[in-house]
Design a protein around this motif. Structure first.
Motif, short mmCIF file in Angstrom:
data_model
loop_
_atom_site.label_atom_id
_atom_site.label_comp_id
_atom_site.label_asym_id
_atom_site.label_seq_id
_atom_site.Cartn_x
_atom_site.Cartn_y
_atom_site.Cartn_z
N LEU A 63 0.81 -1.23 0.00
CA LEU A 63 0.00 0.00 0.00
C LEU A 63 0.84 1.28 0.00
CD1 LEU A 63 -2.83 1.32 0.14
CD2 LEU A 63 -2.68 1.17 2.62
N PHE A 64 1.97 1.24 0.69
CA PHE A 64 2.74 2.48 0.89
C PHE A 64 3.83 2.68 -0.16
CE2 PHE A 64 1.30 0.69 4.95
CZ PHE A 64 0.36 1.65 5.27
N ARG A 65 4.01 1.71 -1.02
CA ARG A 65 5.11 1.77 -1.97
C ARG A 65 4.95 2.94 -2.94
NH1 ARG A 65 6.66 -3.19 -5.87
NH2 ARG A 65 4.86 -2.42 -7.00
N ASN A 66 5.99 3.73 -3.02
CA ASN A 66 6.02 4.87 -3.94
C ASN A 66 5.06 5.99 -3.55
OD1 ASN A 66 7.28 6.08 -6.09
ND2 ASN A 66 5.76 5.38 -7.57
N ARG A 67 4.45 5.90 -2.36
CA ARG A 67 3.57 6.95 -1.87
C ARG A 67 4.34 7.84 -0.90
NH1 ARG A 67 0.37 4.91 -5.24
NH2 ARG A 67 1.52 6.51 -6.34
N TRP A 68 3.87 9.02 -0.66
CA TRP A 68 4.51 9.91 0.29
C TRP A 68 3.93 9.71 1.69
CZ3 TRP A 68 8.61 12.97 -0.78
CH2 TRP A 68 8.95 13.12 -2.13
N CYS A 69 4.80 9.91 2.69
CA CYS A 69 4.32 9.97 4.06
C CYS A 69 4.76 11.32 4.62
CB CYS A 69 4.91 8.82 4.90
SG CYS A 69 4.34 8.89 6.61
N ILE A 70 3.81 12.06 5.16
CA ILE A 70 4.12 13.39 5.68
C ILE A 70 4.20 13.34 7.20
CG2 ILE A 70 3.33 15.79 5.86
CD1 ILE A 70 1.83 15.40 3.24
N LEU A 71 5.34 13.76 7.75
CA LEU A 71 5.47 13.90 9.20
C LEU A 71 5.34 15.38 9.54
CD1 LEU A 71 8.46 11.45 9.89
CD2 LEU A 71 5.99 10.96 9.87
N THR A 72 4.65 15.66 10.66
CA THR A 72 4.49 17.06 11.07
C THR A 72 4.95 17.24 12.51
OG1 THR A 72 2.21 16.72 11.82
CG2 THR A 72 2.49 17.35 9.53
N PRO A 73 6.29 17.13 12.73
CA PRO A 73 6.82 17.22 14.10
C PRO A 73 6.53 18.60 14.71
CG PRO A 73 8.61 17.07 12.47
CD PRO A 73 7.34 16.96 11.72
N ILE A 74 6.28 18.62 16.02
CA ILE A 74 5.87 19.87 16.68
C ILE A 74 6.74 20.18 17.88
CG2 ILE A 74 3.43 19.95 15.99
CD1 ILE A 74 2.99 18.34 18.72
N GLY A 75 8.00 19.73 17.81
CA GLY A 75 8.90 19.99 18.93
C GLY A 75 8.63 19.12 20.14
N ARG A 76 7.87 18.05 19.95
CA ARG A 76 7.62 17.13 21.07
C ARG A 76 8.39 15.82 20.87
NH1 ARG A 76 2.91 17.52 24.41
NH2 ARG A 76 3.51 15.45 25.07
N ALA A 77 9.43 15.91 20.02
CA ALA A 77 10.24 14.70 19.80
C ALA A 77 11.65 15.12 19.44
CB ALA A 77 9.64 13.87 18.67
N SER A 78 12.61 14.24 19.72
CA SER A 78 14.00 14.49 19.36
C SER A 78 14.18 14.30 17.87
CB SER A 78 14.91 13.51 20.11
OG SER A 78 14.59 12.18 19.69
N ASP A 79 15.25 14.91 17.33
CA ASP A 79 15.57 14.68 15.92
C ASP A 79 15.77 13.19 15.64
OD1 ASP A 79 15.45 17.35 15.57
OD2 ASP A 79 17.62 17.66 15.38
#
Lengths: 317, 317
Positions: free
Chosen positions: B141-157
């Motif tokens: 299902l996820f092959r060649n699709r984009w995944c968008i992450l929206t970090p908000i400063g609640r996680a380490s790099d």
């Protein structure tokens, strides 16, 4: 091998529909001779390269001479002019039909011009893809699709039946219908969907806050489904909009009314209204699949196609 | 064989996305243990039958115990409740993410509830089909699709990078984005298309002059393209409409404005305006195909799929 249905078939216009007809007529041996006509020299040459017919003419009048079946496959806005051009050259008893997506307008343009000595049966195969031109056609286009004839008392029963047999031999199922009813049906099943698709793609193209590259990258989440219809032939669709105006405006009004209600439900957080609409629309897709008018595979089966083209050697597994 | 990215992954919700994740995690060996959680006993049993995980819980709190990665795969309206349930049970240092199609609302629901000891990275894989439930998922299902992450400063790099590597291992490409911008982008590429599709199918269903059986029979002329999106999960889409209201209403307003202009062009016979719009929308489809986000085959390649299922022996030719 049985006798072909027709001796000579003339195709006026050799785009997606005309060239698909040329291919299926040849494959199914439905005519002894296929005449190809189109006004543009370049397109005519391409049809010749593709070996779509037996003779090629840039004059419609020359193309229809001695033809038993004339199929007008041009945008609906050009039907009147074609009728005027071919009228003096038509063989008495010839069947003249068309493939246009609007029927009342085609009848108004063609019927007064065509001689009484011929059999005029307006028609419309419910088939197509987003591609256009003589290269886009394929013999399978009409298979399992409906073809609607809208006879108007300008043809014998025999002529209507013979044309029905022709479309059946192309793989279609045939319905007959009143032209005005046809125009209403097509307004909702075809014209409104195309207009909506063109519109949403235009809206997305115009945004300032979301870039075009973002629209393209993330289109698999829904948007891409609309881009197929919105890639259809512009001339053909301009003509349809201009020639089925009343029915289209009626359907657009209803669509907009419903959309306002939906918008209101979103604004006021009316989850129940949303849920109810989103539930009943599911049933229609099921019916379309059951009726053999769409594939059941998820995503229209794109994954199958993608895998097939990515790894042909694996496709047999 | 390399070490899995995570020791224990907990999937909260096992519908289309959750069950696709379960399958790809197992296939790519991305975790030593897969925990499956869903509240409905029937769905949990089905997940067990499908062998989607290693352990199965109807309690979300039990499911996340000792998990290194928790992926919340429930409709966006249920994220707040899930966050409240799992918060006390989360292991310090665990990465918590989601797959919801709205990001601002998910953040507002989850961020205040989740403990500071965990790494919260909101996410959204741009992938799906019109099918739902644990049977509908597949590893591709996820092959060649984009995944968008929206970090908000609640996680380490490091946590963001590790989650990115996870999605890449699932076949996706990863983007990061501001949550509000995500919500605007998704409103146009996904939410508006779904709402329009639901709406037009509803309009067609309501007509008095055209029967439902006619809509179904002739749907191949355009309508059927909309029915796929309109067959999507009603609960999921109700929640999206309620949770991305502002961006959706903005896009709806623009769409309606453009549609009014188009309607006016049809009413007044302005062929040039129609032709110009219908021409520029073609280019977008071309770009989507070039970007690998849709197949180039006509009709989404349905014909290939149909022939494959009709005559598998011929498919190798």
């Amino acid at each position: 091998m049985s006798e072909p249905l027709f001796n000579k078939v003339a195709l006026i216009g050799i785009g997606l529909i005309g060239s698909s007809l040329a291919r299926v007529i040849r494959r199914e041996n439905l005519a002894n001779t296929i005449i190809v006509n189109t006004r543009r020299e370049e397109t005519l040459n391409r049809a010749r390269e593709l070996n779509l017919g037996d003779d090629y003419y840039s004059s419609a009048a020359e193309a229809v001479r001695d033809a038993d079946l004339v199929i007008v496959c041009v945008p609906v806005g050009a039907c009147g002019q074609v009728a005027a051009e071919i009228a003096p050259a038509l063989k008495p008893g010839a069947i003249v039909t068309d493939v246009g997506s609007t029927k009342r307008s085609v009848i108004q343009q063609m019927a007064p011009v065509l001689p009484d000595t011929i059999e005029f049966v307006p028609g419309h195969p419910i088939a197509g893809t987003e591609h256009s031109g003589p290269d886009a056609g394929f013999a399978e286009l009409f298979r399992n699709r409906w073809c609607i004839l809208t006879p108007i008392g300008r043809a014998s029963d025999e002529a209507v039946q013979k044309l029905s047999r022709f479309w059946e031999a192309c793989g279609s199922r045939v319905d007959t219908m009143d032209p005005d009813h046809h125009d209403k049906v097509l307004a909702i099943v075809s014209h409104l969907p195309h207009i909506i698709a063109y519109n949403i793609v235009g809206t997305a193209d115009d945004l300032e806050t979301v870039t075009q590259s973002e629209v393209i990258k993330y289109s698999a989440s829904g948007f891409r489904d609309f881009t197929r219809l919105a890639a259809s032939d512009p001339t053909m669709w301009r003509d349809i909009c201009l020639h089925n105006k009343d029915a289209i405006l009626e359907m657009l009004a209803r669509f907009s009314e419903d959309l306002s209600a939906l918008q209101r439900a979103i604004r006021w957080g009316d989850g129940e209204t949303l849920f109810n609409l989103f539930t009943r629309t599911r049933a229609i897709r099921r019916s379309i699949i059951d009726a053999g008018q769409d594939v059941a595979a998820p995503d229209f089966g794109r994954q199958v196609v993608q895998e097939k083209s990515a790894a042909p050697a694996d496709a047999e597994g």
